[in-house]
Design a protein around this motif. Structure first.
Motif: not given
Ligand code: SF4
Ligand code: SF4
Ligand code: SF4
Ligand code: SF4
Ligand code: SF4
Lengths: 285, 335
Positions: A201, A205-208, B63, B240-241, B243, B250, B252, B254
């Motif tokens: 990965e 996945i974060r949108i940050d 997010t 949903v995944r 992290h 976590e 998350l 998104c």
């Protein structure tokens, strides 16, 4: 011009030389063009070309591999097509290229008639596509090159690294990670983009900001020496991130280091796809 | 008699609100209008038409952490993220506020989504009636109106003397506590006229068209760029995944979109919606058929954002018109 496109399209469809002609018709606002796929002679009557034909259509050819297709291209689109042919994503013999002489595309928003030429068109150096099977429109003398119009390019060049980083952080902060820039980019055709890969990965996945930063910079690097400056990525970005500034900078770097402009010559691979012993690396030189 | 606030008192009121709420309002960011938290009334950009993105991100963020798991000395600890404070969305358009009504049906249906429910509870909506309509607007055809007060706590309407203040709910009453309102006899301006779009029989028409070639033809030009879903006040796809970082996990959630090629990909690589047409059908199927069947309303508030932002002009109004015609006689898609 419209008639010439329609006549050729009909002839190609009637003879079975192609099964589809990809061009433009008028959109739902009655003002701006949109991509149009004509499969029949009757549909070919809807084809049109004017100064609102901003879309780079050549990416659609990848989905039509194995099916003979005719396509309307502007000079910038033709360079993208050459990139795709060089990279073996499109077979030259499967495509009939209708090259349109281009007077520049007008900056416009949906529902409104624009008047000014797009920035990329004001500095463009080609009116006539470099490759075509049929040329439509009156050929004219090529314009002389001009410096980039976006004043931010010059401002950025004079900034310190920290100031530049701050500029881009502010821009990338808005990114939604919608991937629209990738979806429209002719150079982004990877079966599995690095950003979607789960194992490993590369990007979470974060949108940050860290992910947005990684996404935009890595994508820009993947396009270095392959980007033709069609500005489709910038046009579709829903939050107006000036991706063109990034691409243009890399285009100039590649031109300086390797004396190479993408999509100009057939059968010349991009510098980052090849390795030559005597080539400058730009590292510590 | 109507309640009115003068322009200067509006500024004073907003500055007072800032002490109590995080005020999220239209601001100008480069050439865009976006809902952002503001520090003072002067940061607000009132002449915005419509913002590039809907304000849905303030209830359904791009997010969010659903929970975290940490392990310390052999014990696992599961924690919920901290609750957001009090938010106030200022100058929300009636269509965007209606978007929250549509999201409510999904996120608040039992068992309610805790995070959404908490934010919804803690958010006050101060609406701003539209004095102009854009060519892409069609709220009146999908149950809304440019001056609709049904989904806001307070509705402001601009008039020459300032703004008419229509207090709709108790939350609204609390928000205007510090506003200097005056009673005045002012006739509200008539709302702009919008071109109507027919939605008659659209649910049945969409169902009838399920297996039609229409979708593949329409999807010919779709780039699956996800923009339509990301700008839409009513779209709510997410992924949903987990992290994992230095012993901390976590979970998350998104934003995602049904237009993304990998959206329905499952373990082993199988994709139940493998074609472009199947994906585009899902977009309109959800808006015009599945959601209405389940919740009654169309999953669209007519804000027109997808129409103006789609890079290849896939126009939901035109799609509805095509679908209505398809049932009657087979028409070739305007692909
Ligand atoms: S990166 Fe942008 S400008 Fe370059 S080829 Fe791709 S879409 Fe065109
Ligand atoms: S960003 Fe890179 S990996 Fe992703 S599609 Fe584009 S070229 Fe391929
Ligand atoms: S189109 Fe714009 S918002 Fe979307 S991923 Fe690309 S840079 Fe980000
Ligand atoms: S915005 Fe348009 S091109 Fe992009 S996914 Fe939606 S319908 Fe397709
Ligand atoms: S579908 Fe389009 S017009 Fe309807 S609410 Fe969503 S963005 Fe607005």
């Amino acid at each position: 011009m419209n008639q010439a496109i329609r006549d050729k399209a009909k002839e190609l469809l009637a003879s079975g030389a192609v099964s589809c002609v990809i061009g433009y018709d008028v959109g739902s606002d009655g003002i701006n063009a949109r991509p149009f796929f004509a499969y029949t002679e009757e549909e070919a009557d809807g084809l049109a070309f004017d100064q609102t034909c901003t879309h780079n259509l050549v990416k659609y050819l990848i989905d039509r591999a194995g099916k003979a297709t005719a396509i309307v291209v502007k000079p910038c689109d033709a360079r993208a097509l050459t990139v795709l042919i060089n990279e073996k994503q499109v077979k030259r013999e499967e495509v009939f290229i209708i090259g349109a002489v281009c007077h520049g595309i007008i900056e416009s928003t949906w529902g409104q008639k624009g008047s000014d030429l797009q920035g990329r068109c004001q500095t463009c150096t080609q009116h006539t596509p470099l490759v075509y099977d049929l040329l439509v429109g009156e050929p004219m003398a090529e314009p002389t090159p001009k410096a980039p119009l976006d004043h931010r390019a010059a401002t950025l060049a004079n900034m310190s690294v920290a100031e530049r980083a701050a500029f881009w952080a502010e821009q990338f902060q808005r990114c939604l990670r919608c991937n629209a820039c990738r979806q429209v980019c002719p150079g982004c055709y990877c079966a599995e983009c690095f950003v979607d890969q789960l194992d490993p990965e590369w990007v979470g996945i974060r949108i940050d900001l860290p992910e947005k930063w990684l996404w935009n910079t890595i994508r820009a690097f993947h396009l270095a020496g392959r980007c033709v400056g069609c500005d489709e990525c910038q046009r579709v970005c829903p939050v107006n991130i000036p991706l063109g500034l990034l691409n243009h900078k890399l285009e100039e770097e590649v031109a300086t280091l390797f004396d190479f402009r993408p999509g100009v010559k057939a059968d010349v691979p991009a510098p980052l796809e090849t390795f030559k012993k005597d080539e400058k690396l730009g590292i510590g030189e | 008699m109507s309640q009115l606030i003068s322009r200067s008192d509006l500024t004073a009121w907003i500055n007072a609100l800032l002490a109590e709420y995080t005020v999220i309002a239209p601001t100008k960011v480069d050439s865009l209008a976006l809902y952002q938290p503001v520090k003072r009334a002067d940061d607000i950009f009132m002449d915005f038409g419509i913002t590039a993105l809907s304000p849905k991100e303030w209830l359904f963020p791009p997010t969010e952490t659903l929970f975290t798991i940490t392990t310390q000395d052999g014990t696992m600890k599961l924690e919920a993220p901290p609750l957001d404070g009090k938010n106030l969305i200022f100058a929300i358009r009636p269509c965007d506020a209606r978007g929250f009504r549509l999201l409510d049906k999904v996120f608040l249906a039992p068992p309610a989504d805790t995070h959404y429910a908490q934010r919804r509870q803690n958010t006050t909506l101060i609406g701003l009636a539209c004095s102009k309509a854009l060519p892409q607007c069609f709220c009146t055809s999908v149950g809304g109106a440019p001056n609709d007060a049904s989904d806001v706590d307070v509705l402001l309407t601009e008039v020459e003397e300032g703004y008419l203040v229509n207090i709709v709910t108790e939350k609204g009453q609390a928000a205007v506590a510090q506003a200097k309102l005056i009673e005045k006899d002012v006739t509200p301006p008539s709302p702009p006229n919008l071109k109507p779009v027919s939605t008659e029989g659209i649910v049945e028409a969409t169902l009838r068209a399920y297996n039609d070639d229409y979708w593949e033809r329409l999807a010919d030009r779709c780039t699956h760029c996800n923009v339509c879903a990301f700008v839409c006040p009513a779209c709510y796809c997410f992924d949903v995944r987990d992290h994992i970082n230095q012993g901390k996990t976590e979970r998350l959630r998104c934003w995602d979109s049904c237009q993304a090629p990998g959206f329905t990909r499952v373990a082993g690589g199988y994709t139940p919606r493998p074609t472009k047409g199947a994906r585009l059908r899902q977009r309109f199927g959800h808006k015009l058929l599945y959601y209405p069947q389940q919740y009654g309303d169309l999953l669209c508030v007519g804000c027109g954002r997808c129409i103006a932002s789609c890079p290849v002009n896939i126009d939901i109004r035109e799609v509805m018109e095509d679908l209505q015609k398809l049932g009657v006689k087979s028409v070739s898609a305007r692909a």
